[in-house]
Design an enzyme around this catalytic site. Structure first.
Site, PDB file in Angstrom:
ATOM      1  N   THR A   1       4.656 -10.289   0.986  1.00  0.00           N
ATOM      2  CA  THR A   1       3.001  -9.137   0.447  1.00  0.00           C
ATOM      3  C   THR A   1       3.048  -9.981  -0.802  1.00  0.00           C
ATOM      4  O   THR A   1       3.161 -10.596  -1.791  1.00  0.00           O
ATOM      5  CB  THR A   1       3.528  -7.993   0.782  1.00  0.00           C
ATOM      6  OG1 THR A   1       4.890  -7.589  -0.266  1.00  0.00           O
ATOM      7  CG2 THR A   1       4.243  -7.449   1.741  1.00  0.00           C
ATOM      8  N   ASP A   2       1.606  -9.858  -0.504  1.00  0.00           N
ATOM      9  CA  ASP A   2       1.068  -9.951  -1.968  1.00  0.00           C
ATOM     10  C   ASP A   2       0.681  -8.229  -3.045  1.00  0.00           C
ATOM     11  O   ASP A   2       2.290  -7.702  -2.607  1.00  0.00           O
ATOM     12  CB  ASP A   2      -0.805  -9.620  -2.075  1.00  0.00           C
ATOM     13  CG  ASP A   2      -1.581  -8.687  -1.319  1.00  0.00           C
ATOM     14  OD1 ASP A   2      -1.211  -7.627  -1.120  1.00  0.00           O
ATOM     15  OD2 ASP A   2      -2.632  -9.298  -0.662  1.00  0.00           O
ATOM     16  N   ILE A   3       0.407  -7.705  -3.835  1.00  0.00           N
ATOM     17  CA  ILE A   3       0.711  -6.640  -5.033  1.00  0.00           C
ATOM     18  C   ILE A   3      -0.154  -5.463  -3.809  1.00  0.00           C
ATOM     19  O   ILE A   3       1.039  -4.529  -4.542  1.00  0.00           O
ATOM     20  CB  ILE A   3      -0.459  -6.886  -5.751  1.00  0.00           C
ATOM     21  CG1 ILE A   3       0.479  -6.323  -6.867  1.00  0.00           C
ATOM     22  CG2 ILE A   3      -1.859  -7.053  -5.791  1.00  0.00           C
ATOM     23  CD1 ILE A   3       0.071  -6.546  -8.842  1.00  0.00           C
ATOM     24  N   THR A   4      -0.112  -5.775  -3.411  1.00  0.00           N
ATOM     25  CA  THR A   4      -0.839  -4.220  -2.538  1.00  0.00           C
ATOM     26  C   THR A   4       0.179  -4.211  -1.467  1.00  0.00           C
ATOM     27  O   THR A   4      -0.065  -2.708  -0.591  1.00  0.00           O
ATOM     28  CB  THR A   4      -1.676  -4.599  -1.426  1.00  0.00           C
ATOM     29  OG1 THR A   4      -2.176  -5.418  -1.030  1.00  0.00           O
ATOM     30  CG2 THR A   4      -2.937  -4.641  -2.712  1.00  0.00           C
TER      31      THR A   4
ATOM     32  N   ILE B   1       0.399  -5.935   1.429  1.00  0.00           N
ATOM     33  CA  ILE B   1       0.401  -6.419   2.517  1.00  0.00           C
ATOM     34  C   ILE B   1       0.868  -7.679   2.834  1.00  0.00           C
ATOM     35  O   ILE B   1       0.335  -8.132   1.560  1.00  0.00           O
ATOM     36  CB  ILE B   1      -1.642  -6.412   3.042  1.00  0.00           C
ATOM     37  CG1 ILE B   1      -1.709  -4.645   2.603  1.00  0.00           C
ATOM     38  CG2 ILE B   1      -1.579  -6.803   3.718  1.00  0.00           C
ATOM     39  CD1 ILE B   1      -3.653  -4.522   2.914  1.00  0.00           C
TER      40      ILE B   1
END
Length: 155
Positions: free
Chosen positions: A32-35, A37
């Site tokens: 995932t990315d920082i969010t 997602i």
């Protein structure tokens, strides 16, 4: 390479349901990315795992064929459509279905699903190439194994 510890289960190759191969996956933090997602490029990795597992279960021993000097698959075309995001800790399923079979290539339609929801759709063309990168006929044994898995017009 296989381990010698019989208490450790080998990684799953998923299973065929009719002509559709299904490989379950879990979204980990690293995906995932920082969010939280799934990073867009990781779907390509999920799709590759699904295709590789499908081919292995269909009897296409890619490593053995390469080691014998016959060749290997290379992706020559990839079309992706992102529909919805996957998130940290989601359980996903990569569905793979063979839709075209030619002497030197095959086309595989794939979807990444969360339950019944389609997250990503893909169409992949894999060409069989010799060690110098030139197209070459796929092994005859693979063609025989793939024909029964080929999607027909009424499916």
């Amino acid at each position: 390479m296989t381990g010698s510890d019989p208490t450790i289960e080998p990684p799953s190759l998923g299973a065929f349901s009719g002509k559709v191969h299904r490989l379950p996956l879990r979204v980990w933090f690293e995906d995932t990315d920082i969010t939280g997602i799934v990073y867009h490029a990781n779907y390509v990795r999920y799709l590759e795992r699904g295709r590789s597992a499908m081919l292995a279960l269909a009897g296409a021993g890619q490593r053995a064929v390469w080691d014998a000097g016959e060749g290997a698959y290379a992706i020559t075309e990839l079309t992706l459509r992102y529909r919805r995001p996957a998130r940290l800790e989601d359980v996903l399923v990569v569905e793979s279905r063979l839709t075209a079979l030619r002497p030197v290539s095959c086309v595989i339609q794939q979807r990444v699903m969360r339950d019944v929801e389609v997250l990503v759709e893909a169409e992949v063309t894999a060409a069989f190439l010799d060690a110098s990168g030139r197209p070459r006929r796929q092994p005859a044994s693979w063609m025989e194994r793939f024909r029964p898995l080929l999607k027909t017009g009424d499916e």
